[in-house]
Design a protein around this motif. Structure first.
Motif, PDB file in Angstrom:
ATOM      1  N   UNK A  37      -7.429  -5.436  10.034  1.00  0.00           N
ATOM      2  CA  UNK A  37      -6.106  -4.673   9.544  1.00  0.00           C
ATOM      3  C   UNK A  37      -5.816  -4.971   7.890  1.00  0.00           C
ATOM      4  N   UNK A  38      -6.668  -5.443   7.257  1.00  0.00           N
ATOM      5  CA  UNK A  38      -6.728  -5.581   5.943  1.00  0.00           C
ATOM      6  C   UNK A  38      -7.155  -4.598   5.192  1.00  0.00           C
ATOM      7  N   UNK A  39      -7.780  -3.453   5.720  1.00  0.00           N
ATOM      8  CA  UNK A  39      -8.429  -2.427   5.325  1.00  0.00           C
ATOM      9  C   UNK A  39      -7.384  -1.330   4.773  1.00  0.00           C
ATOM     10  N   UNK A  40      -7.556  -0.610   3.666  1.00  0.00           N
ATOM     11  CA  UNK A  40      -6.708   0.275   3.032  1.00  0.00           C
ATOM     12  C   UNK A  40      -5.933   1.056   4.006  1.00  0.00           C
ATOM     13  N   UNK A  41      -6.631   1.607   5.113  1.00  0.00           N
ATOM     14  CA  UNK A  41      -6.328   2.781   5.869  1.00  0.00           C
ATOM     15  C   UNK A  41      -5.161   2.325   6.724  1.00  0.00           C
ATOM     16  N   UNK A  42      -5.153   0.947   7.045  1.00  0.00           N
ATOM     17  CA  UNK A  42      -3.996   0.414   7.967  1.00  0.00           C
ATOM     18  C   UNK A  42      -2.872   0.238   7.167  1.00  0.00           C
ATOM     19  N   UNK A  43      -2.545   1.006   6.260  1.00  0.00           N
ATOM     20  CA  UNK A  43      -1.148   1.048   5.500  1.00  0.00           C
ATOM     21  C   UNK A  43      -0.421   1.817   6.429  1.00  0.00           C
ATOM     22  N   UNK A  44      -0.791   2.574   7.445  1.00  0.00           N
ATOM     23  CA  UNK A  44      -0.184   3.350   8.277  1.00  0.00           C
ATOM     24  C   UNK A  44       0.910   2.263   9.015  1.00  0.00           C
ATOM     25  N   UNK A  45       0.113   1.178   9.478  1.00  0.00           N
ATOM     26  CA  UNK A  45       0.972   0.456  10.099  1.00  0.00           C
ATOM     27  C   UNK A  45       2.007  -0.480   9.418  1.00  0.00           C
ATOM     28  N   UNK A  46       2.070  -0.728   8.157  1.00  0.00           N
ATOM     29  CA  UNK A  46       2.738  -1.356   7.324  1.00  0.00           C
ATOM     30  C   UNK A  46       4.006  -0.793   6.580  1.00  0.00           C
ATOM     31  N   UNK A  53      -0.475   4.813  -1.805  1.00  0.00           N
ATOM     32  CA  UNK A  53      -0.406   4.114  -3.231  1.00  0.00           C
ATOM     33  C   UNK A  53      -0.378   2.746  -3.036  1.00  0.00           C
ATOM     34  N   UNK A  54       0.547   2.025  -2.023  1.00  0.00           N
ATOM     35  CA  UNK A  54       0.663   0.661  -1.935  1.00  0.00           C
ATOM     36  C   UNK A  54      -0.357  -0.198  -0.944  1.00  0.00           C
ATOM     37  N   UNK A  55      -1.458   0.953  -0.821  1.00  0.00           N
ATOM     38  CA  UNK A  55      -2.568   0.202   0.065  1.00  0.00           C
ATOM     39  C   UNK A  55      -3.082  -1.192  -0.392  1.00  0.00           C
ATOM     40  N   UNK A  56      -3.292  -1.086  -1.814  1.00  0.00           N
ATOM     41  CA  UNK A  56      -3.894  -2.364  -2.206  1.00  0.00           C
ATOM     42  C   UNK A  56      -2.946  -3.779  -1.975  1.00  0.00           C
ATOM     43  N   UNK A  57      -1.462  -3.537  -1.680  1.00  0.00           N
ATOM     44  CA  UNK A  57      -0.813  -4.754  -1.220  1.00  0.00           C
ATOM     45  C   UNK A  57      -1.299  -5.170   0.051  1.00  0.00           C
TER      46      UNK A  57
END
Length: 721
Positions: A348-357, A583-587
């Motif tokens: 879940x640290x992969x960029x696309x999992x931004x959907x859940x964050x 945009x915030x995926x790097x976080x």
């Protein structure tokens, strides 16, 4: 009994291998023996059945050093000693007495004591893959019962905080793996009912019923301190009273019986109303059919749009509601123990999992839509009548949302806690019930979002309070735009700008984070919610954007856009969508270090960009520009979702927490298996439909009767999702 059989096999193997265990610390164990007649008449399977039915008859009175049971006791209890509270200073006398008896009977291999021992958590495999949370065997513990001695099994789920701050780099690395890279940082003092204490180790212990949570905590702390002495590890222990459960059932409280009776009365009323609707002849009484299942089901499944409908809103509401459900499920799933939790966190640290964050992002379009439809409706009434009845608008809204809201609170407070049990049931279900018993009135006054997450009744309903409070000031916004359009636009723009600036300032100075970055602490999450996320002032920007959009849709429907203008707007909307979501995926990276500037930028501008992209779709669709995106969001069946969107919002967390509460075993994480749990999603949908048909739509019918004009049961505005 599977584990007991395995232990027996291990004991036999040990005997054949001529292992000589030191038996000085254990007394002799009685032999399980049958008479010659029994051996002759019964085969092994029948013997086992007989033994289970009458355990005491399987045990001889004499003792024998060379029995399998004796060797088995040495082997098993020598490796994993039982959790003995009798030798701990400070433990209550009754607890000591029962613990002594428990150990004594355990060494005699009495079944009830074996159940207690077997039900307690043991050192597992996969610790370096995050398999540190052990729930033991909840049901086996509660089944342990020795009536002669008055001892029952009590299941306690202890929490331990293991810190390795002063350890060597290698030990720190191992600790990081065991703690799944510290995805969430929590403390034992953090509230654990809404967000899991991810850094805690949950460990199940089955103890005698006379032992209190304080006794278990003291004994566990004493034993842990003995183990961690002269190491670099610091361990804190917490055993909360609510996390200790026994099989003794309490009688249903009067409040639960009364509330259950009220729900039964509603079901009966629906049945009577449906019967009247189906079989009555002639003109039917509107009051009598208000609760008719036939009438309300027909309304629910009928796709009917008014000429004033803003079509794209339904699809946008569906998309964001679906994303919000996934984001909420992502948070709920972290309560569950996983045998591959470290692997899960790396996934879940992969960029696309931004959907859940980005859960906060998905609620903003609902605020935008609420502002849009409110302004659109109020400005239409002002144009037509030159006035609006604020009193009627307020009462109408209460009819729409209050009965359903009150029904959910009553159910979750008085009924749901008695429907099941499990290791974490009291933490995620009963605790919410206890909070609601104290603070339900805040919810029904729609002010619960001002008192913080920690003591909020049904924390997921904070959006109902935000939206209602913003709605209460919406007539002022509408009047401002109607009487002084230019000045009104300027005033609202200044308010939106001030809300944005204040959101940036508070996030930066208080080091908050509206985005669930890697390494987020539970303290930071609660501070963000309490000081920014659930405060209407900080969410006003997108509501004002919605009000202005409603004003434009009402007054500028006949304007036309050139191809270049349309292309430019589509491009900006697409870039806004991508920037706000990815945009915030790097976080979310596993190596991310918190930066308040990143968090402040996200909190201030991501909601604006996200809502602008959907606002542009609503605007162009309403003007008649139907590209692929506009046609998708305007698809007629999406209007069916609108009719249950409010109840989906209300029911999802009770369903998630119900499943968390009854979880009894460690699971293996798989993205589609856990996050896209179709059975769970089906239950959310089903219960939402039931709540809509039994409560929400009947009271909409009553509202229509009260105001003496037939309106569509699904109004255009004020739907919360």
């Amino acid at each position: 009994m599977q584990k007991v059989l395995l232990f027996l096999v291990a004991g036999v193997l040990a005997a054949h291998a001529k292992f000589h265990w030191n038996r000085t610390s254990f007394p002799r164990v009685p032999v399980w023996n049958f008479t010659i007649e029994e051996k002759t008449l019964l085969n092994a399977e029948q013997t086992g059945k007989l033994c289970l039915k009458n355990v005491d008859k399987c045990m001889e009175e004499d003792f024998n050093y060379e029995t399998t049971a004796n060797r088995l006791a040495d082997f098993v209890f020598g490796i994993v000693p039982p959790f003995d509270l009798s030798q701990v200073e400070g433990v209550a006398e009754d607890c000591k007495r029962q613990s002594e008896k428990y150990v004594e009977e355990l060494l005699k291999f009495k079944l009830w004591a074996l159940k207690m021992y077997d039900a307690s958590a043991k050192l597992p495999t996969g610790i370096l893959n995050g398999n540190v949370n052990q729930l033991g065997d909840f049901d086996l513990c509660l089944q342990a019962n020795e009536r002669r001695l008055g001892i029952r099994g009590k299941y306690c789920l202890a929490s331990m905080q293991v810190e390795a701050g002063a350890a060597s780099p290698y030990i720190l690395a191992l600790h990081r793996l065991a703690q799944s890279h510290h995805h969430f940082r929590s403390q034992l003092d953090d509230p654990g009912h809404r967000v899991p204490r991810f850094s805690s180790v949950n460990w199940a212990l089955c103890v005698p019923s006379a032992c209190s949570s304080a006794d278990v905590q003291l004994a566990l702390r004493t034993k842990i301190n003995t183990i961690s002495k002269n190491t670099d590890l610091a361990v804190r222990v917490l055993v909360e009273p609510d996390m200790c459960q026994s099989s003794q059932k309490e009688p249903l409280p009067t409040s639960t019986i009364i509330v259950s009776g009220i729900f039964a009365g509603i079901v009966l009323l629906v049945a009577v109303s449906t019967g009247y609707d189906c079989y009555a002849l002639g003109e039917k009484n509107r009051w009598m059919v208000a609760f008719s299942l036939r009438k309300n089901w027909t309304t629910l499944v009928t796709i009917k749009r008014s000429s004033d409908d803003i079509e794209a809103i339904h699809g946008i509401r569906f998309l964001n509601a679906f994303l919000l459900v996934l984001a909420h499920k992502s948070m709920a799933m972290f309560f569950t123990p996983y045998m591959n939790r470290t692997e899960m966190i790396e996934f879940v640290s992969r960029p696309w999992t931004v959907i859940g964050r980005a859960a906060s992002l998905y609620t903003d379009p609902f605020i935008l839509i609420s502002g849009t439809l409110t302004a659109y409706s109020l400005l239409g009434k002002l144009k037509k009548n030159g006035r609006i009845s604020v009193r009627e608008e307020y009462i109408s809204r209460l009819f729409r949302i209050l009965p359903t809201f009150a029904a959910l609170i009553a159910f979750c407070t008085f009924v749901l806690p008695w429907m099941n049990q499990g290791p974490m049931w009291n933490q995620v279900v009963t605790h919410h019930s206890d909070l609601c018993k104290q603070y339900w009135w805040r919810n029904l006054l729609f002010i619960h979002n001002y008192f913080g997450f920690k003591d909020m009744c049904l924390t997921h309903t904070h959006h109902v309070g935000i939206d209602t409070q913003l709605f209460f000031v919406s007539p002022l916004f509408a009047l401002l735009l109607w009487k002084w359009p230019k000045r009104g636009v300027y005033v609202l723009a200044v308010l939106a700008l001030a809300s944005t600036a204040w959101r940036y300032y508070v996030t930066y100075t208080m080091k908050l984070s509206n985005y669930i970055h890697f390494g987020t602490s539970i303290t930071q999450l609660f501070a963000t919610a309490d000081n920014m996320y659930i405060i209407p002032l900080h969410r006003a920007t997108v509501y004002i954007m919605g009000v202005l959009l409603g004003y434009i849709l009402r007054n500028y429907r006949n304007i036309s856009l050139s191809k270049s203008q349309l292309r430019f707007g589509n491009t900006v909307a697409l870039l806004s969508f991508i920037a706000s979501l990815f945009g915030p995926a790097f976080m979310g990276s596993i190596d991310y270090v918190y930066n308040p500037t990143d968090a402040a930028w996200y909190a201030a501008f991501a909601p604006i960009l996200w809502c602008f992209s959907f606002g542009w779709i609503i605007f162009t669709s309403h003007l008649g520009y139907k590209g692929l995106v506009e046609r998708f969001f305007s698809w007629p069946p999406f209007s069916l979702w609108t009719k249950i969107s409010y109840t989906v919002y209300l029911t999802q967390f009770p369903v998630f927490f119900y499943n968390v509460g009854i979880t009894r075993t460690t699971q293996h994480y798989g993205f589609f298996k856990i996050l896209l749990n179709l059975q769970e999603l089906a239950w959310v949908w089903f219960l939402s439909v039931v709540l809509t048909l039994l409560i929400e739509m009947p009271f909409q019918n009553i509202r229509n009767i009260v105001f003496k004009k037939e309106r569509t049961p699904e109004p255009l505005h004020k739907k919360i999702s």
